[in-house]
Write a protein that holds these residues in place. Sequence first.
Motif: not given
Length: 329
Positions: A11-12, A30-32, A48-51
């Motif tokens: 997250l950081l 998103m791929a980048e 997990s990125i959307y979260d």
Amino acid sequence: MAKNADQKLKLLYLLKILLRETDAEHALSMAEILERLEQAGLRAERKSIYDDFAALERFGCPVERRRGENHTVGYYVEARMFELPELKLLVDAVQSSNFITRQKSRVLIEKLSGLASRWEAQSLQRQVHLSDRVKTMNESIYYNVDQIHTAILHNARITFHYFDWTVQKEKRLRRGGALYCVSPWALTWSEGNYYLVAFDGEYGDIKHFRVDKMLHIAVTDQRREGQGKFRQFDMARYSQKVFGMFGGREETVTLECQNDLAGVIIDRFGRDVTLFPTKDTFMVSVSVMVSNNFFSWVLQFGGRMRIVAPGDVVKEMQALLREVSEVYK
């Protein structure tokens, strides 16, 4: 590393990537984003990125999205602590400040650039190259400022040496090297220089000193003096009276000015000043510190501004003009 620790670190890093790599004009797919995280040694899945995006929004840093060419979706962060115009203003202030050395200017501007995306940082660096002003050679000014603030916080006097530059570019201490002892009350920035405004108990008056010309500042165990003088002290009004931070005696002078100088007077003395119009000119009475710098300020407007009263100030201006005229004969 434990999975929970990886999540916190991810997250950081995600926030760091978005703040540094994206802005309203530049987005990452998103791929980048996944590729950048992998370069940092962190593997992640899209879900997990959307979260993480949702967590960042709850934190107060919403991640925006937009569709680009070929219907690809890009993600970026627009909300920042400082907007780009604000950063440009701060960079210009650092660059134009005589009291900040070239080396320290570069360091501070680099740190300010870090508050923008790398794309916006490029425009900040381009702005830097537009200016090449004279800078102080006294690197110790930052420690001087810290000592002064410490003295003000602890209600204490300070001692210091004060110097001038010689023709040989050497420092020459004033007062034959004797220490100054004053009560510091405020710091102000005027015409690119930092000044200490203090009470000088020896003379019972308010004085100011260029901070970059102060050496060996020490905080004493003596309590500050001058509370009465500074109880109603107004820094803005003080700056209006003092021209180029050169002292003098305080006088109320009357000026006669061409009408097109109304803006000059208001800019210098504030909107509360009263202008008395005549046909092609106006009269104004203002409080100033009478000094050669004040006379020079009046002279820059040629015959469009003249001192009308009091008589002794008019005579001082006449004497200065005669002295200058003799030099150019």
